[in-house]
Design an enzyme around this catalytic site. Structure first.
Site, PDB file in Angstrom:
ATOM      1  N   ASP A 128     -17.212 -22.857  12.727  1.00 25.98           N
ATOM      2  CA  ASP A 128     -17.986 -23.081  13.939  1.00 25.98           C
ATOM      3  C   ASP A 128     -19.485 -23.076  13.669  1.00 25.98           C
ATOM      4  OD1 ASP A 128     -15.597 -23.227  15.264  1.00 25.98           O
ATOM      5  OD2 ASP A 128     -15.789 -21.315  16.309  1.00 25.98           O
ATOM      6  N   GLY A 129     -19.907 -22.335  12.656  1.00 26.13           N
ATOM      7  CA  GLY A 129     -21.330 -22.263  12.327  1.00 26.13           C
ATOM      8  C   GLY A 129     -21.926 -23.625  11.973  1.00 26.13           C
ATOM      9  N   ASP A 239     -27.213  -2.632  27.054  1.00 30.99           N
ATOM     10  CA  ASP A 239     -27.613  -3.139  25.744  1.00 30.99           C
ATOM     11  C   ASP A 239     -28.261  -4.512  25.845  1.00 30.99           C
ATOM     12  OD1 ASP A 239     -26.728  -0.911  24.496  1.00 30.99           O
ATOM     13  OD2 ASP A 239     -25.121  -1.847  23.368  1.00 30.99           O
TER      14      ASP A 239
END
Lengths: 362, 362, 362, 362
Positions: A128-129, A239
């Site tokens: 996917d990168g 966060d």
């Protein structure tokens, strides 16, 4: 039994509501949309240049890469572009019979050379990168992308490499369903200094998965204000916050608890990361809204923003981040069709509802 | 700073992908859609008949109901329809000066009398249930609905009753934003007997919130197969399955863990109820797909289906349930606009992200 | 590197708090507990009678059942008890060489015959349901249970059937770790009629997994009040409430969203089923508390209670359900040890954290 | 109706399992535990020294702080310790009549001066952070802590400041229930260099809430291996991992999706942060186990560990972190009792199950 033609768009709603009620026509706000289910690739003229994106430093991809490039150059006589860093790879340098191909490749450096209007077609090899990288290289119109996985299916890499020649030929001949994966246009506006001299130009980045705002290295909770079409919607204490496309709903957002959205749904997903509030469930808003994110006035610390996991930078009091859907999607070529590709990847990548079948209890 | 006109639809994606790639045009699959942000109510001719829906057996609604009906009949000279059961209410019978109004009301019985083309406008008094009831009365085109809460804001009841005259006048004059709340068309197909004689007509029901399939009184887990556009997608082992509209995403689905979807997103939400599999996260699919639900071949027990909480019935082996988006939405009148009404109701009804602000730790 | 002896109990806390602070001694409230990690089975005298519990109507279990019983009767000269319904099974009746065994079996009927003090040892064949059945047969002291799965590992069935002789011999010789699975003592108190005549005796049932209170066939939300040691803790509006043991935390409770608790943690888990409130997270309370559950005063409908999925019954206004930890655990024999057995079953039964390893993105 | 004395411990399980089965006695592994419900504070000798911990840089706490210290010094003749940084506060320096008190205060510097055996009693003013600070100051035996909130109730600060004199007197006279809040003993073992020369001493830190391991500033997922009593249990791919006490289950862990555990349950909670796997539900293990955390062999990046939000440091390949329950709890004084204090704080701090009561639908 079928009631209507297969479609992904909902049918146009009837616009008469009882004997008297009607929708007021506003032609300025009408748009024509083609049903995603009928989106197919066609070529205005035959593609000649192809960009091959390869995961770097992964020995398992070397052989397929050489096979593919060799075939494109020698058999198909295409002009092949490759990132310079790929050819710098020592593994490739030691590779035997690559020199005849190498000398015919066009190279470029990401961030330096402009590829606009130079590339007709993109082939990704390896995870996917590679597609996220393709997306980052084309910040406006993106050429059609065909992505091969080598190993297990990815969300964005539906094609198997076996028999790649037939599959590429098939696409080049225009037989392919297309998923238009929406991207988010993210604009960072920096605070202007008080004398107005130091006015900074806004930065624009398009993301395919998500833009994330978090507390970075600070041990304190983030305090982030979220606005939608100019209205303050809520404040996030936790966060951080993920604003993702439907494509990105199966990436970081799903890890933070979001539902998964098919890439053809026109929507933006907003997901808090470890929110202090138990009731802060993720929400899905229409694709056309504009979100604005800024530090809450009482925040002690900067927040950190990153775009598809890159370009990490701090946002201070007075800076803001605007996010909306871009007009430049990534046209991602389907191996089967939009529906089958998606459900196959849910099962393969996320083990969605994979389970041991429980025998009933007597 | 604004980049484009305020909108809920995403901008039309650019359909050129690099120098050669294009979307193949398919005019048969193109539709025109008006941006939800510009949806406003207009009247083709002045509304004369109004249906008033009142929660039964709730003493607190009695006075507002009488005030409203009295004003509609005497001041506005409208023809007012009321469900017969409402007038049977003993509380109302004992109410003093209602007789002058009562004799001018039109009554009907739900399930018996047909209201098609008789009602120009609907006013609801008293809670989200009244709108679900309105939806069930109009299985095709629904007249515009204006819903008052009496007490706290509901998801579907944005108007406060104070000053109701001005607010109704405002709507009758055509000044109102409209949310078209999509409904799901649910069709139950019964198994045909083997000789083919006992062929049953399919039943069709439209739902505004959701259709639920569960194990009913059985102590065993449900075993349900889910198909999408004819393809088997997954099997559900658990308490059941919820197929909901975006409107319904904040009802039962959110209790079962779904993300919340704005009603203008064209989508269908699929949410398992207490699934046996840890990884069975809810999914959001395009509004145009057709879902089919049936018992798994190895299921021991019937499953039970209910439509907006009503019409509960068993489905046996061989029966199936088809679900897709209907062409008949509920045109629900906004108190402010689509975005503000929704976020206000999230906060009010679900305490969404309502929290004690934590002081930072020194 | 080791700091202390392997243990499951926490070390005894130091009871001096600075130079002056101490815990006030209260010998009446001191108990001695043996560390669960050291719990091993021993036999006061050699076990002679064994109860074999077999899943009914499952053809795949027939051969193992006959092998096991044959071996116990002929080779080990044990007195074998079998439920009468098992022998009624037509499959077994047609089974060839079973007659020599059949005539030596002792039979009983569940719910009619009392097994107290008659059974030294229990062997289960075929799934978690057999252990729940064993638990229901022994409402006070339970003989040690050895449970075989036939197919895939269950939470309660750690033994493989291959080589069953050696494994049973090993246990009979006293070489076995033991998990004491706590049970919940559930008492139903019915409302006394006003004249006090119709005073009903409380019913007591012990459950190994959970007691569930839900809305049954009613379409309306449950309205349930929860008390802890006499104090009103919260009200549940939703599909219902699960009160489970740590053993039951991996059954229905996990499907409803609970965290998973190791069976040696002395605790009770309280989990809402599809609660209307977004913030109603499950809670874990000390094993010694007493919970009371009753209909809220404003509830419209009865609630339905079931015990390990059985004995379903309605509770009306004025009835109440008391739940606390029983003194009678189920002594369940480990295949390996308490920790390994549990984590193996999490992986096998729930695919806990089973995933595709994501390759890093370059 | 009561079955047994109020208790938090479960009743001792019957250790006879049918006529023959017994638990093998192992006196080495038996411990005596006092029921948490009977834990009350007593004083071996009257407390003379008191440490007052005040949130710094918070103007709202100034007046209560001066009132309290004045009363302790002048009216109760106690020796009062205060952190030097507190007296450095400029706000306090400008405060009028504080000089008579100031000159009688004992000061110390955290991290430099040793308080062991010097403090009989601790009073905290101002938020859960003050108790975490108290915990960090006493890495072995902790004097009894009485914590006042100023504003809204905290998880660790149950006392209201109004009427503080009576409340402190009451505690000093020994009338107080005590919650022993378990702490985790965390040991960081650094890799020894190959020549064995650079052997580093292990660092030990006790935490009251949690120890967190995360990916720090790295954009890549963490790859963390988790071991329990020496056995590899699972690997974490995601943002990180939280190991928390029951006290900490309502802090960071609950934001990451954990169930909430009463502080008297002897357990350790393990919660992944945004795990890549959909099925990675939090788990609760017995308090006595020892967890070990290390980088997975294929991890690319260091992981970062922090202890109650402090002492952040990187762990490299070869380093490991051991976690188990410490013998040194924090003895935290209850305002009412263990159960009431906890449920009140759930409602106040987390809005646990706070909701709009939905009216039933007619």
């Amino acid at each position: 039994m079928r009631w209507r033609t297969r479609s992904l768009n909902a049918p146009s709603p009837i616009q008469q509501f009882g004997p008297c009620g009607r929708i007021m026509k506003n032609s300025a706000m009408v748009m024509q949309i083609q049903d995603p289910a009928s989106q197919r690739l066609t070529w205005y003229k035959p593609p000649l240049t192809v960009l091959v994106i390869k995961k770097v430093h992964d020995a398992t991809i070397l052989v397929p890469f050489v096979q593919l490039v060799h075939w494109l150059v020698h058999d198909k006589s295409m002009v092949v572009f490759v990132e310079a860093a790929v050819l710098d790879d020592t593994l490739l340098k030691e590779y035997g019979d690559f020199s005849s191909v190498r000398e015919r490749l066009m190279t470029f450096r990401a961030g330096t050379d402009d590829l606009t209007d130079k590339i007709d077609f993109i082939i990704c090899l390896g995870g996917d990168g590679t597609l996220l990288h393709a997306s980052s290289l084309f910040q406006q119109s993106v050429p059609p992308v065909m992505a091969f996985h080598l190993g297990s299916l990815g969300f964005l890499t539906p094609f198997e490499f076996n028999n790649f020649q037939d599959q590429v030929m098939n696409v080049l001949e225009g037989h392919a369903a297309l998923t238009l994966r929406s991207r988010l246009q993210c604009v960072v506006l920096r605070k202007t200094t008080e004398d107005g001299k130091d006015k900074k130009k806004p930065t624009t980045i398009l993301v395919l998965n998500e833009v994330v705002v978090d507390r970075g290295p600070s041990p304190y909770l983030s305090n982030i204000d979220l606005f939608l079409d100019g209205k303050h919607i809520t404040s996030v204490q936790g966060d951080g916050l993920i604003v993702s496309t439907p494509t990105g709903s199966t990436a970081y957002a799903v890890a933070a608890g979001a539902s998964m959205i098919h890439p053809s749904v026109p929507a933006i997903m907003v997901t808090p990361i470890c929110p202090h509030s138990l009731s802060f469930r993720p929400i899905v808003v229409p694709a056309g809204v504009e979100l604005k994110i800024a530090l809450s006035p009482d925040a002690r610390n900067a927040m950190w923003v990153s775009f598809d996991g890159r370009n990490r930078q701090a946002l201070q009091h007075g800076d803001s981040l605007y996010v909306t859907t871009s007009v430049y999607p990534v046209p991602s070529i389907c191996a089967q069709d939009q529906i089958s590709d998606w459900f196959d990847s849910l099962g393969e990548c996320l083990h969605w509802n994979v389970r041991k079948k429980q025998k009933q209890i007597d």
